[in-house]
Design an enzyme around this catalytic site. Structure first.
Site, PDB file in Angstrom:
ATOM      1  N   ASP A  61      30.344  40.303  38.908  1.00  0.00           N
ATOM      2  CA  ASP A  61      31.652  39.676  38.689  1.00  0.00           C
ATOM      3  C   ASP A  61      31.807  38.311  39.362  1.00  0.00           C
ATOM      4  OD1 ASP A  61      31.479  41.262  41.081  1.00  0.00           O
ATOM      5  OD2 ASP A  61      33.648  41.157  41.323  1.00  0.00           O
ATOM      6  N   GLU A  84      32.829  43.872  42.023  1.00  0.00           N
ATOM      7  CA  GLU A  84      32.556  44.109  43.447  1.00  0.00           C
ATOM      8  C   GLU A  84      33.659  43.524  44.323  1.00  0.00           C
ATOM      9  OE1 GLU A  84      31.708  43.560  47.405  1.00  0.00           O
ATOM     10  OE2 GLU A  84      31.683  41.822  46.100  1.00  0.00           O
TER      11      GLU A  84
END
Ligand SMILES: [Zn+2]
Ligand SMILES: [Zn+2]
Length: 391
Positions: free
Chosen positions: A79, A137
């Site tokens: 991400d 995350e």
């Protein structure tokens, strides 16, 4: 012994092109649709069993060796962050307000390179490599979602490995440390509720701005006066909101921030003192307080045996580099949830290069790292995976 460094170096343009493409097209947590498609396609090309939609946008690839054996999980996060990129590089983000400002673009590129490296040698090991590409995350709970979707079953991993590029340290530095290496992170929101009124008549109000300022000051006494100087903790107030006008005392102030600790006993002490200070200080100033305090990730704890084997691999592979077996950080990582269930090692790769002005901190709009570390990182990850598989 396989020379993974040379083999990874041969793949450098593949790795760098992937990383730059991902950098240009960053996606926020749980929205990594394009990224997941690329990952699934690249793993599929190697004939791997690929599962998508694990933890919403997560991808899992299974690489089987010549015979059954240990299962080694390798985790890479995907991400980006809600940051407007200011680097000015030609592969800068084309998605407004979204940027790979933590280096997870590099992690995905490293992961896909590791897949190539291990695929080439799949007839030389017994066991299974389970590559997982994790969404979200950055504080959104991607690891927990993947675990809830069964990522730790079928097959169940025996060892887990993870990595992070690290701009706090220069290229050539590696952090491979046993024990607690990243902190447990708590997130708090505190509402201090008073009584608003005219700024010129404070005696008729219960001023939450004054109460909040005392609270912020006193919270600093937890680390300086309650925690032993030999232990570590952080209490940070990162946001304060209250009031709109110069002549109005507001009814309420909101504080947000984070607490970081390594050990449960220290966390208990810090959160107990936190609650006491907030509630009692608010009360002393005729206000009340509401506290919302949640642990978002536990500490990341590297397993000593797994870590010493990764250290052994690193010392034979990365001759002349600076191998650091001590430095830890109060940053946090949801890899902690995987390590609560599987013994593992999470290591850091020094990625800053001051001469090339590639040393801006993680999460900053100017963040970028030295791409020359990508092949070495992939090489160490592949060689470490092989270390836990059998001939
Ligand atoms: Zn980050
Ligand atoms: Zn990160």
């Amino acid at each position: 012994m396989i020379n993974f460094l040379d083999e990874a170096q041969e793949l450098f343009s593949y790795t760098r092109n992937l990383r730059r493409d991902l950098h240009m097209h960053p996606e926020l947590g749980f929205m990594e649709v394009r990224t997941a498609e690329i990952v699934a396609k690249e793993l599929g090309k190697l004939g791997m069993k690929v599962r998508t939609g694990i933890g919403q946008t997560g991808v899992v690839g299974l690489l089987e060796g010549k015979a059954p054996g240990p299962v080694i999980l390798l985790r890479f996060d995907m991400d980006a962050l809600p940051v407007q990129e200011l680097t000015g590089v030609e592969y800068a983000s084309i998605n407004p307000g979204v940027m790979h400002a933590c280096g997870h673009d590099g992690h995905v590129a490293i992961g896909l390179t590791v897949a190539q490296l291990l695929y080439k040698h799949k007839d030389e090991f017994s066991g299974t490599v389970k590559l997982i590409f994790q969404p979200a995350e950055e504080g959104l709970g991607g690891a927990e979602r993947m675990i809830a979707d069964g990522v730790l079953q079928d097959p169940k991993p025996d060892v887990a490995l993870g990595l992070h590029v690290w701009n706090e340290k220069p290229v050539g530095w590696w952090g491979i440390v046993p024990g607690p290496i990243m902190a447990a992170a708590d997130k708090f929101t505190v509402r201090i509720i008073g009584k608003g009124g005219h700024g010129a008549v404070p005696n008729l109000t219960n001023d939450p701005i004054l109460a909040a300022s005392q609270v912020i000051n006193l919270l600093q006494s937890i680390v300086s006066r309650n925690i032993s100087p030999l232990n570590s903790a952080v209490v940070t107030v990162a946001s304060i909101r209250g009031g709109d006008a110069f002549n109005v005392i507001p009814a309420e102030v909101e504080l947000k921030g984070t607490i970081r600790t390594f050990e449960p006993a220290i966390r208990d002490l810090v959160t107990r003192r936190f609650t006491q200070i907030v509630e009692d200080t608010a009360r002393a100033l005729n206000c009340s307080a509401q506290i919302d305090l949640n642990m978002i990730t536990p500490a990341v704890i590297n397993h000593p045996d797994v870590t010493s084997r990764v250290q052994k691999v690193a010392s034979s592979l990365l001759k002349g580099d600076d191998l650091d077996y001590k430095t830890i950080t109060l940053g946090s990582e949801d890899m902690a949830f995987l390590f609560q269930r599987v013994p593992g090692c999470y290591f850091f790769i020094g990625s800053a290069n001051k001469d090339l002005q590639l040393d801006a901190p993680h999460h900053s709009a100017n963040f970028n790292f030295d791409e020359s570390i990508l092949p070495k990182a992939a090489g160490l990850m592949a060689a470490s995976a092989i270390e836990f598989l059998v001939d």
